[in-house]
Design a protein around this motif. Structure first.
Motif: not given
Length: 274
Positions: A186-195
């Motif tokens: 989920t976090v990896a798909m946030w626009p401000n986060v890149t994993i």
């Protein structure tokens, strides 16, 4: 009402407790009445007021609404949570809370994106004292509270490179691990986060024994924070920061692309479910 940590070094937790007591007494409520109104245990509320416990941020949000205090308690909680960490870490956390750009490398699932259950399992292993369970809960609350940084406004631009080893060491409980992988997805798909995942095929590298974080503030100032082998170092020296930035660039070049990393995480989740 506004309060600050005093010049004599009163802890953030003490200020928060004193503020909680002030608001309750100003509202003309006993601890029993407050417990009945909010649904929180009376003894728990008492320990918050005495500064013995640190709550989750959601408790402070509820009490801010109850007292119509705006974000007073939440703002004090953000200071109080620093008490749960060792001193060398506090300066880093203060800078992290205001950073506009964050670059992180971790050999394990980073605390900034851990679920509460996963964090609880990670933090429980070293606690062997009688009051260990309470200490763990405080650390979990403080760690979970850091995650508001990713969604605060303006949202920071965050890049996290995670070693593949983090995905090969699951939690002991199947649901805890499944929930953690779903959260990472989920976090990896946030626009401000890149994993990005650093695969084993990248070979040995110079950050295998610890984590690295680079932070940039709105004014362009930067710091680097290195942690590992039970020691930590925070540096503002431009030469050190440049060296760490170049080392981070090399790790990022070896990592899977963001889209391939998301596919990798989903693959680990699918394998786990199977």
């Amino acid at each position: 009402m506004t309060e600050q940590v005093d010049a004599e070094g009163e802890s953030g937790r003490a200020v928060l407790g004193r503020t909680l007591r002030y608001l309750r007494e100003k509202a003309g409520k006993s601890l029993g009445q407050l417990a009945e109104d909010t649904g929180y245990d009376k003894s728990y509320l008492s320990r918050l007021e005495s500064g013995e416990r640190l709550s989750k941020v959601t408790v402070m949000e509820d009490l801010d609404v109850y007292y119509e205090a705006g974000e007073l308690l939440v703002s004090h909680w953000r200071v109080a949570r620093l008490d749960a960490f060792m001193d060398p870490y506090k300066r880093f956390m203060a800078l992290e809370s205001t950073a506009r750009v964050m670059w992180k490398f971790t050999p394990a699932v980073p605390g900034l994106v851990q679920t509460e259950d996963f964090a609880r399992e990670v933090l429980s292993g070293a606690q062997t004292t009688p009051d260990g369970a309470e200490l763990v809960e405080e650390l979990v609350a403080a760690r979970a509270g850091r995650q508001y940084l990713l969604r605060q406004k303006p949202e920071p631009d965050v890049r996290i490179v995670v070693d593949e080893s983090a995905f090969r060491r699951p939690a002991s409980r199947a649901k805890t691990w499944s929930d953690q992988l779903i959260h990472l997805e989920t976090v990896a798909m946030w626009p401000n986060v890149t994993i990005q995942v650093l695969p084993f095929s990248a070979g040995v590298h110079h950050h295998m024994t610890g984590s690295l974080t680079l932070l940039w503030q709105k004014d362009g100032s930067a710091v680097a924070y290195k942690e590992g082998n039970e020691c930590s170092e925070l540096t503002e020296d431009p030469d050190d920061i440049l060296r760490y930035r170049l080392s981070y660039d090399r790790l990022r070049d070896l990592a899977l692309s963001p889209s391939d990393s998301l596919t990798f995480i989903r693959g680990v989740l699918e394998d786990h479910r199977s």
